[in-house]
Motif scaffolding. Structure first.
Motif, PDB file in Angstrom:
ATOM      1  N   ARG A  81      -4.620  -3.468  -0.362  1.00  0.00           N
ATOM      2  CA  ARG A  81      -3.539  -4.266  -0.937  1.00  0.00           C
ATOM      3  C   ARG A  81      -3.979  -5.686  -1.273  1.00  0.00           C
ATOM      4  NH1 ARG A  81       1.659  -3.225   2.750  1.00  0.00           N
ATOM      5  NH2 ARG A  81       2.573  -4.461   1.096  1.00  0.00           N
ATOM      6  N   THR A 122      -0.610  -7.656  -2.537  1.00  0.00           N
ATOM      7  CA  THR A 122       0.417  -6.840  -3.186  1.00  0.00           C
ATOM      8  C   THR A 122       1.481  -6.475  -2.163  1.00  0.00           C
ATOM      9  OG1 THR A 122      -1.200  -5.946  -4.737  1.00  0.00           O
ATOM     10  CG2 THR A 122       0.858  -4.719  -4.465  1.00  0.00           C
ATOM     11  N   TYR A 124       4.494  -4.831  -3.075  1.00  0.00           N
ATOM     12  CA  TYR A 124       5.013  -3.511  -3.456  1.00  0.00           C
ATOM     13  C   TYR A 124       4.375  -3.105  -4.771  1.00  0.00           C
ATOM     14  CZ  TYR A 124       8.193   0.035  -5.223  1.00  0.00           C
ATOM     15  OH  TYR A 124       8.706   1.193  -5.744  1.00  0.00           O
ATOM     16  N   ARG A 125       4.064  -1.822  -4.871  1.00  0.00           N
ATOM     17  CA  ARG A 125       3.449  -1.329  -6.096  1.00  0.00           C
ATOM     18  C   ARG A 125       3.908   0.100  -6.354  1.00  0.00           C
ATOM     19  NH1 ARG A 125      -2.787  -1.875  -7.304  1.00  0.00           N
ATOM     20  NH2 ARG A 125      -2.553  -1.825  -9.540  1.00  0.00           N
ATOM     21  N   ASN A 126       4.263   0.362  -7.593  1.00  0.00           N
ATOM     22  CA  ASN A 126       4.457   1.739  -8.040  1.00  0.00           C
ATOM     23  C   ASN A 126       3.730   1.899  -9.363  1.00  0.00           C
ATOM     24  OD1 ASN A 126       6.145   0.805 -10.109  1.00  0.00           O
ATOM     25  ND2 ASN A 126       8.026   1.273  -8.999  1.00  0.00           N
ATOM     26  N   ARG A 127       4.051   2.928 -10.074  1.00  0.00           N
ATOM     27  CA  ARG A 127       3.294   3.222 -11.293  1.00  0.00           C
ATOM     28  C   ARG A 127       3.468   2.159 -12.380  1.00  0.00           C
ATOM     29  NH1 ARG A 127       3.519   8.976 -14.471  1.00  0.00           N
ATOM     30  NH2 ARG A 127       1.911   8.457 -15.970  1.00  0.00           N
ATOM     31  N   ARG A 130       4.365  -4.160 -10.088  1.00  0.00           N
ATOM     32  CA  ARG A 130       3.608  -4.669  -8.941  1.00  0.00           C
ATOM     33  C   ARG A 130       4.152  -6.046  -8.583  1.00  0.00           C
ATOM     34  NH1 ARG A 130      -1.291  -7.476  -7.384  1.00  0.00           N
ATOM     35  NH2 ARG A 130      -1.744  -8.177  -9.490  1.00  0.00           N
TER      36      ARG A 130
END
Length: 171
Positions: A81, A122, A124-127, A130
């Motif tokens: 992260r 980071t 939070y991250r999704n596709r 970010r």
């Protein structure tokens, strides 16, 4: 000619900025290179206040300043992260001092080089999104020259920092 050169630099950054790219090293995307443009507004404002309110008793009555902003490139290495890296930037500033309102009495050009080690975390991250925070501390090396006397330049080193507690990247 100078306006055309500045326009080409801005267009190149705007065209290539969406193409921040990652390099796959053994199937893992952990290297990131990017180009950026920033206004460098806070540095310009602090210089302006220092020049206007720091009256040295000279005959200069008016002051005008123009800044192109900062054009640069950066590198990030990803570890889970965390991202660590380095930003390098360049900016120019033109300062004009007037004794009256007609012609400038002194014109100075300042060239600034930025070296800023950076760390990112980071949250939070999704596709597609970010959320991240970033911090950096480094140095600005500047060279200030008089338009009429380019041999006797003034060199300065200044502390530089950048704190972004919350950032959002889409895409």
């Amino acid at each position: 000619m100078k306006v055309l050169r500045k326009l080409l630099i801005v267009l190149a950054v705007l065209i290539f900025h969406p193409y921040t790219f990652t390099i796959n090293a053994q199937g893992v995307k952990n290297h990131e290179f990017k180009m950026f443009y920033g206004t460098a507004y806070s540095g310009s404002v602090s210089d302006m206040f220092g020049a206007n309110f720091g009256n040295d008793g000279s005959d200069y009555r008016n002051f005008k300043m123009g800044s192109f902003g900062v054009v640069g490139t950066g590198y990030r290495f990803t570890i889970n992260r965390f991202k660590v890296g380095l930003d390098l930037g360049f900016s120019t500033v033109k300062e004009e001092f007037y004794k009256n309102d007609k012609l400038p009495a002194q014109i100075y050009y300042q060239y600034r080089f930025l070296v800023l080690p950076v760390g990112e975390f980071t949250y939070y991250r999704n596709r597609f999104l970010r959320f991240y925070g970033a911090i950096g501390a480094g140095i600005i090396v500047s060279r200030k020259v008089n338009k009429d006397d380019k041999i006797n330049a003034i060199m300065n080193n200044e502390f530089a920092y950048q704190i972004n507690p919350v950032g959002l990247r889409v895409g």
